[in-house]
Enzyme design. Structure first.
Site, PDB file in Angstrom:
ATOM      1  N   GLU A  96       0.821  -1.096   0.178  1.00 40.91           N
ATOM      2  CA  GLU A  96      -0.137   0.082  -0.022  1.00 40.91           C
ATOM      3  C   GLU A  96       0.996   1.037   0.084  1.00 40.91           C
ATOM      4  N   THR A 147      -8.958   4.472  -0.334  1.00 40.66           N
ATOM      5  CA  THR A 147      -9.989   5.694  -0.617  1.00 40.66           C
ATOM      6  C   THR A 147     -11.202   5.614   0.395  1.00 40.66           C
ATOM      7  N   ALA A 156      -5.658  -4.386  -6.779  1.00 41.24           N
ATOM      8  CA  ALA A 156      -6.751  -3.779  -6.102  1.00 41.24           C
ATOM      9  C   ALA A 156      -6.382  -2.266  -5.920  1.00 41.24           C
ATOM     10  N   GLY A 203     -21.159  18.421 -10.728  1.00 44.42           N
ATOM     11  CA  GLY A 203     -21.726  17.047 -10.592  1.00 44.42           C
ATOM     12  C   GLY A 203     -22.636  16.730  -9.808  1.00 44.42           C
ATOM     13  N   ILE A 230     -21.185  11.920  -4.682  1.00 43.59           N
ATOM     14  CA  ILE A 230     -20.260  12.800  -3.823  1.00 43.59           C
ATOM     15  C   ILE A 230     -20.682  14.279  -3.937  1.00 43.59           C
ATOM     16  N   GLU A 243     -24.711  20.629 -12.971  1.00 43.41           N
ATOM     17  CA  GLU A 243     -25.021  19.185 -13.386  1.00 43.41           C
ATOM     18  C   GLU A 243     -24.970  19.566 -14.807  1.00 43.41           C
ATOM     19  N   ALA A 281     -16.929  16.833  -8.820  1.00 43.14           N
ATOM     20  CA  ALA A 281     -17.270  15.292  -8.438  1.00 43.14           C
ATOM     21  C   ALA A 281     -18.026  15.009  -9.569  1.00 43.14           C
ATOM     22  N   VAL A 282     -17.352  14.689 -10.824  1.00 38.58           N
ATOM     23  CA  VAL A 282     -18.163  14.030 -11.789  1.00 38.58           C
ATOM     24  C   VAL A 282     -17.768  12.701 -12.096  1.00 38.58           C
ATOM     25  N   HIS A 341     -42.597  -3.131  15.908  1.00 44.90           N
ATOM     26  CA  HIS A 341     -43.181  -1.736  15.919  1.00 44.90           C
ATOM     27  C   HIS A 341     -42.940  -1.010  17.236  1.00 44.90           C
TER      28      HIS A 341
HETATM   29  P1  FAD Z   1      -9.276   1.888  -3.282  1.00 43.96           P
HETATM   30  O1  FAD Z   1     -10.231   2.042  -1.850  1.00 43.96           O
HETATM   31  O2  FAD Z   1      -9.391   3.033  -4.069  1.00 43.96           O
HETATM   32  O3  FAD Z   1      -7.847   1.473  -2.662  1.00 43.96           O
HETATM   33  C1  FAD Z   1      -7.109   1.263  -3.629  1.00 43.96           C
HETATM   34  C2  FAD Z   1      -5.618   1.643  -2.732  1.00 43.96           C
HETATM   35  O4  FAD Z   1      -4.597   0.959  -3.619  1.00 43.96           O
HETATM   36  C3  FAD Z   1      -5.270   3.033  -2.367  1.00 43.96           C
HETATM   37  O5  FAD Z   1      -5.050   3.026  -1.132  1.00 43.96           O
HETATM   38  C4  FAD Z   1      -4.022   3.245  -3.184  1.00 43.96           C
HETATM   39  O6  FAD Z   1      -3.048   4.088  -2.408  1.00 43.96           O
HETATM   40  C5  FAD Z   1      -3.647   1.938  -3.356  1.00 43.96           C
HETATM   41  N1  FAD Z   1      -2.584   1.899  -4.712  1.00 43.96           N
HETATM   42  C6  FAD Z   1      -2.890   2.116  -5.759  1.00 43.96           C
HETATM   43  N2  FAD Z   1      -2.087   1.733  -6.850  1.00 43.96           N
HETATM   44  C7  FAD Z   1      -0.898   1.179  -6.107  1.00 43.96           C
HETATM   45  C8  FAD Z   1       0.320   0.622  -6.181  1.00 43.96           C
HETATM   46  N3  FAD Z   1       0.728   0.594  -7.473  1.00 43.96           N
HETATM   47  N4  FAD Z   1       1.044   0.335  -5.132  1.00 43.96           N
HETATM   48  C9  FAD Z   1       0.658   0.338  -3.930  1.00 43.96           C
HETATM   49  N5  FAD Z   1      -0.475   1.052  -3.671  1.00 43.96           N
HETATM   50  C10 FAD Z   1      -1.277   1.318  -4.531  1.00 43.96           C
HETATM   51  N6  FAD Z   1     -18.403   3.412  -1.392  1.00 43.96           N
HETATM   52  C11 FAD Z   1     -19.316   3.061  -0.681  1.00 43.96           C
HETATM   53  O7  FAD Z   1     -19.534   1.865  -0.686  1.00 43.96           O
HETATM   54  N7  FAD Z   1     -20.241   3.666   0.232  1.00 43.96           N
HETATM   55  C12 FAD Z   1     -19.831   4.989   0.470  1.00 43.96           C
HETATM   56  O8  FAD Z   1     -20.520   5.616   1.332  1.00 43.96           O
HETATM   57  C13 FAD Z   1     -18.906   5.691  -0.555  1.00 43.96           C
HETATM   58  N8  FAD Z   1     -18.675   7.015  -0.023  1.00 43.96           N
HETATM   59  C14 FAD Z   1     -17.571   7.430  -0.810  1.00 43.96           C
HETATM   60  C15 FAD Z   1     -17.065   8.905  -0.634  1.00 43.96           C
HETATM   61  C16 FAD Z   1     -16.198   9.460  -1.399  1.00 43.96           C
HETATM   62  C17 FAD Z   1     -15.911  10.782  -1.216  1.00 43.96           C
HETATM   63  C18 FAD Z   1     -15.474   8.615  -2.375  1.00 43.96           C
HETATM   64  C19 FAD Z   1     -14.439   9.244  -3.143  1.00 43.96           C
HETATM   65  C20 FAD Z   1     -15.709   7.382  -2.472  1.00 43.96           C
HETATM   66  C21 FAD Z   1     -16.671   6.626  -1.730  1.00 43.96           C
HETATM   67  N9  FAD Z   1     -17.242   5.476  -1.873  1.00 43.96           N
HETATM   68  C22 FAD Z   1     -18.038   5.007  -1.142  1.00 43.96           C
HETATM   69  C23 FAD Z   1     -16.610   4.606  -2.993  1.00 43.96           C
HETATM   70  C24 FAD Z   1     -15.381   3.473  -2.332  1.00 43.96           C
HETATM   71  O9  FAD Z   1     -14.463   4.743  -1.587  1.00 43.96           O
HETATM   72  C25 FAD Z   1     -14.812   2.720  -3.196  1.00 43.96           C
HETATM   73  O10 FAD Z   1     -15.535   2.086  -3.871  1.00 43.96           O
HETATM   74  C26 FAD Z   1     -13.721   1.813  -2.726  1.00 43.96           C
HETATM   75  O11 FAD Z   1     -12.690   2.521  -1.750  1.00 43.96           O
HETATM   76  C27 FAD Z   1     -12.861   0.989  -3.897  1.00 43.96           C
HETATM   77  O12 FAD Z   1     -12.236   0.166  -2.915  1.00 43.96           O
HETATM   78  P2  FAD Z   1     -10.862  -0.395  -3.710  1.00 43.96           P
HETATM   79  O13 FAD Z   1     -10.211  -1.582  -2.833  1.00 43.96           O
HETATM   80  O14 FAD Z   1     -11.183  -0.841  -4.938  1.00 43.96           O
HETATM   81  O15 FAD Z   1      -9.955   0.815  -4.137  1.00 43.96           O
HETATM   82  P1  NAD Z   2     -21.287   9.922  -9.935  1.00 44.77           P
HETATM   83  O1  NAD Z   2     -21.273   9.197 -11.082  1.00 44.77           O
HETATM   84  O2  NAD Z   2     -22.105   9.532  -8.859  1.00 44.77           O
HETATM   85  O3  NAD Z   2     -21.901  11.318 -10.347  1.00 44.77           O
HETATM   86  C1  NAD Z   2     -21.418  11.995 -11.105  1.00 44.77           C
HETATM   87  C2  NAD Z   2     -22.390  13.120 -11.879  1.00 44.77           C
HETATM   88  O4  NAD Z   2     -21.416  14.331 -12.479  1.00 44.77           O
HETATM   89  C3  NAD Z   2     -23.251  12.597 -12.664  1.00 44.77           C
HETATM   90  O5  NAD Z   2     -24.561  13.263 -12.267  1.00 44.77           O
HETATM   91  C4  NAD Z   2     -23.091  13.262 -14.041  1.00 44.77           C
HETATM   92  O6  NAD Z   2     -23.993  13.502 -15.073  1.00 44.77           O
HETATM   93  C5  NAD Z   2     -22.213  14.594 -13.691  1.00 44.77           C
HETATM   94  N1  NAD Z   2     -21.409  14.923 -14.551  1.00 44.77           N
HETATM   95  C6  NAD Z   2     -20.479  14.299 -15.323  1.00 44.77           C
HETATM   96  N2  NAD Z   2     -19.575  15.244 -16.141  1.00 44.77           N
HETATM   97  C7  NAD Z   2     -19.720  16.393 -15.691  1.00 44.77           C
HETATM   98  C8  NAD Z   2     -19.638  17.944 -16.241  1.00 44.77           C
HETATM   99  N3  NAD Z   2     -18.428  17.801 -17.125  1.00 44.77           N
HETATM  100  N4  NAD Z   2     -20.168  18.901 -15.664  1.00 44.77           N
HETATM  101  C9  NAD Z   2     -21.181  18.800 -14.775  1.00 44.77           C
HETATM  102  N5  NAD Z   2     -21.544  17.519 -14.597  1.00 44.77           N
HETATM  103  C10 NAD Z   2     -20.963  16.298 -14.754  1.00 44.77           C
HETATM  104  O7  NAD Z   2     -19.748  10.392  -9.333  1.00 44.77           O
HETATM  105  P2  NAD Z   2     -19.050  10.840  -8.122  1.00 44.77           P
HETATM  106  O8  NAD Z   2     -20.178  11.779  -7.302  1.00 44.77           O
HETATM  107  O9  NAD Z   2     -18.012  11.681  -8.647  1.00 44.77           O
HETATM  108  O10 NAD Z   2     -18.708   9.619  -7.225  1.00 44.77           O
HETATM  109  C11 NAD Z   2     -17.946   8.717  -7.841  1.00 44.77           C
HETATM  110  C12 NAD Z   2     -18.343   7.248  -7.672  1.00 44.77           C
HETATM  111  O11 NAD Z   2     -17.942   7.317  -6.138  1.00 44.77           O
HETATM  112  C13 NAD Z   2     -19.760   6.973  -7.396  1.00 44.77           C
HETATM  113  O12 NAD Z   2     -20.225   6.384  -8.602  1.00 44.77           O
HETATM  114  C14 NAD Z   2     -19.808   6.008  -6.537  1.00 44.77           C
HETATM  115  O13 NAD Z   2     -19.558   4.777  -6.970  1.00 44.77           O
HETATM  116  C15 NAD Z   2     -18.661   6.301  -5.361  1.00 44.77           C
HETATM  117  N6  NAD Z   2     -19.206   6.802  -4.197  1.00 44.77           N
HETATM  118  C16 NAD Z   2     -20.259   6.166  -3.514  1.00 44.77           C
HETATM  119  C17 NAD Z   2     -21.020   6.916  -2.201  1.00 44.77           C
HETATM  120  C18 NAD Z   2     -21.882   5.845  -1.670  1.00 44.77           C
HETATM  121  O14 NAD Z   2     -22.112   4.867  -1.821  1.00 44.77           O
HETATM  122  N7  NAD Z   2     -22.826   6.766  -1.055  1.00 44.77           N
HETATM  123  C19 NAD Z   2     -20.768   8.125  -2.099  1.00 44.77           C
HETATM  124  C20 NAD Z   2     -19.694   8.678  -2.960  1.00 44.77           C
HETATM  125  C21 NAD Z   2     -19.195   8.084  -3.818  1.00 44.77           C
END
Ligand code: FAD
Ligand code: NAD
Length: 464
Positions: free
Chosen positions: A36, A43, A147, A184, A188, A207, A271-272, A443
């Site tokens: 890592e 993330t 991953a 977006g 997010i 959006e 956040a697109v 309930h």
């Molecule tokens: P990641 O969590 O992205 O982990 C990948 C890891 O690999 C990173 O730590 C990176 O540093 C490491 N890495 C990459 N390449 C290398 C390399 N070559 N060598 C060493 N290390 C490396 N999902 C939900 O289900 N519920 C939510 O509420 C939710 N909220 C979110 C809110 C935000 C703001 C964001 C950005 C995402 C959210 N997500 C949510 C999405 C969720 O974070 C991801 O789907 C999830 O983290 C994916 O897991 P992963 O293990 O595939 O990758």
């Molecule tokens: P998203 O795909 O949820 O939303 C992106 C939005 O941006 C869409 O509505 C799209 O139409 C719009 N968009 C795209 N290009 C644009 C542009 N140029 N100008 C204006 N609008 C534009 O993506 P996100 O919010 O960045 O989140 C990324 C991913 O992270 C999600 O798809 C989800 O998989 C994960 N996530 C999950 C959660 C959760 O599970 N609660 C929370 C946060 C993030």
């Protein structure tokens, strides 16, 4: 001299995909190394799910106290307006993340997984060079699990930097931005945008599509749109961001019809969407089939190369933490010789907006209207909902007209995220409306709305 190590399984990336795969491999007796580059938890734990939900909670708490400074229907009052020490809020959020990251590190130790801090670069399908702060290590493995996760997508006209931020920076700001523009209106943008609105930011949402949260249907998103309208959030639909003004103080957008607007902003959260992280770690030294921008895998999470596996955001939608973890368990057990497949009927999605949205399985619009029964029960008729001021919302169940099998469940409303487990169990176990109707729901709980929606689907509602 470069150190060398050997193992059964090398996992690259320590997010909810990678760390869970490593733990399970270790538990199954496989000699496992996890690489890592940043901090275990990936993330999700460090700059995604957990810190965002912590910030959302803080914003809800602030809003609740702020309500008490106005005319409160419950008779609760405080003199004057509340204040927030945002530095402390962020410290508290960091503490939550710290605690959980420590927990993950402990679980990895318990499973006897060796964690290498550094960046892994593949030399071939069995070998990586890990570049740490001080040294390089060559790791050879019988199996590798990719991953590497995902990263925020950049809008070409709005490069990250200065006032233009991604969710990474939005979760670690030193102050609540006075004027926040979100580009977006997806997960997010709306989760964080709404949290900052509650914390006092003036919020504008831009959006490009003609609706917010395009993943869901209008019935589900209407309560969120209503909250935005009631809270003076301006939403520009069908609009595209054209870039910052020269002095960096405003975002220029183009509205449908060509009108250009300048939106003053202290921060612009872009956040697109997110893109799979497939560059920078030697993918060119492997022979992987791709599926668009993602690494192609089969139902065992096997890539096109023997003993090279991939899971999580890097292999496709939905990019959700629980999908990554579910694939992690499958792939570890497959490597250990067990028969497993990643073949879920449904992967739940929860959007932590105001109010929250949950979706499991099919939306009615994805099915043939002739062959389904759609029944919704409103929270307005649910005792628990009213007694906790939960406001508007509903639970909606879609079932097959002939077999009555539940094909999809959605809900919108305060606190519905906690119903996701019940909805997922019903869809994954392929329960019928009759099965669900026969389950006693406690309930007064929000879950009773799920039961009532099933009764309604059977034509026998009690409270509707
Ligand atoms: P990641 O969590 O992205 O982990 C990948 C890891 O690999 C990173 O730590 C990176 O540093 C490491 N890495 C990459 N390449 C290398 C390399 N070559 N060598 C060493 N290390 C490396 N999902 C939900 O289900 N519920 C939510 O509420 C939710 N909220 C979110 C809110 C935000 C703001 C964001 C950005 C995402 C959210 N997500 C949510 C999405 C969720 O974070 C991801 O789907 C999830 O983290 C994916 O897991 P992963 O293990 O595939 O990758
Ligand atoms: P998203 O795909 O949820 O939303 C992106 C939005 O941006 C869409 O509505 C799209 O139409 C719009 N968009 C795209 N290009 C644009 C542009 N140029 N100008 C204006 N609008 C534009 O993506 P996100 O919010 O960045 O989140 C990324 C991913 O992270 C999600 O798809 C989800 O998989 C994960 N996530 C999950 C959660 C959760 O599970 N609660 C929370 C946060 C993030």
């Amino acid at each position: 001299m470069m150190a060398t190590m050997e193992c059964d399984v090398l996992v690259v990336g320590g997010g909810p995909g990678g760390y869970a795969a490593a733990i399970r491999c270790g538990q199954l007796g496989l000699k496992t190394i996890l690489v890592e580059a940043s901090r275990v938890g990936g993330t999700c734990l460090n700059r995604g799910c957990i810190p965002s939900k912590a910030l959302i909670h803080a914003a809800e708490q602030f809003r609740a106290v702020e309500r008490a400074s106005r005319d409160h229907p419950l008779g609760i009052g405080i003199p004057g307006l509340p204040s927030i020490d945002f530095g402390r809020t962020i410290q508290w959020k960091d503490g939550v993340v710290e605690k959980l990251a420590g927990g993950v590190a402990g679980l990895l130790r318990k499973a006897k997984v060796k964690v290498l801090d550094g960046w892994a670069t593949f030399q071939d399908g069995k070998t990586c060079v890990v570049t740490g702060k001080a040294e390089q290590t060559t790791v050879s493995a019988r199996h590798v699990i990719i991953a590497t996760g995902s990263a925020p997508v950049e809008v070409p006209a709005l490069k990250f930097g200065g006032a233009v931020i991604s969710s990474d920076e939005a979760l670690s700001l030193s102050a609540v931005p006075k004027r926040l523009v979100v580009v977006g209106a997806g997960y997010i943008g709306l989760e964080l945008g709404i949290a900052f609105r509650k914390l006092g930011s003036e919020l504008t949402v831009v959006e490009q599509r003609d609706r917010i949260l395009p993943l869901y249907d209008d019935a589900l998103t209407a309560p969120v749109a209503g909250w935005l309208a009631r809270n003076n959030v301006t939403v520009h639909l069908g609009a595209s961001a054209r870039g910052m003004t020269d002095d960096g103080s405003a975002l220029l957008i183009e509205k449908p019809g060509g009108e250009t607007l300048s939106l003053p902003a202290d921060k612009v959260l872009v956040a697109v969407g997110r893109r799979p992280l497939t560059q920078g770690w030697g993918i060119e030294n492997l022979a992987l089939d791709m599926d668009g921008p993602f690494i192609r895998v089969d139902e065992r999470c096997s890539t096109s190369m023997k003993n090279v596996w991939a899971i999580g955001d890097v292999v496709g939608e939905p990019m959700l933490a629980h999908k990554a973890t579910a694939q992690a368990e499958v792939v570890a057990e497959v490597i250990a010789g067990r028969k497993r497949r990643f073949d879920p009927i449904a992967i739940p999605g929860v959007c932590f907006t105001e109010p929250e949205i949950v979706s499991v399985g099919f939306l009615p619009s994805q099915l043939d209207a002739e062959h389904i029964v759609v029944s919704a029960f409103p929270f307005a008729a649910n005792g628990r909902s009213l007694s906790m001021e939960a406001g508007e919302g509903f639970v909606r169940v879609t079932s097959d007209r002939t077999s009555r099998t539940i094909l999809g469940v959605q809900a919108v409303g305060a606190g519905v995220s906690e119903l996701a487990a019940a909805f997922s169990q019903a869809v994954e176990m392929q329960l019928s409306l009759d099965d669900l109707a026969g389950v006693i729901h406690a309930h007064p709980t929000l879950g009773e709305a799920f039961h009532e929606a099933a009764l309604k689907g059977l034509g026998n509602p009690l409270h509707a």
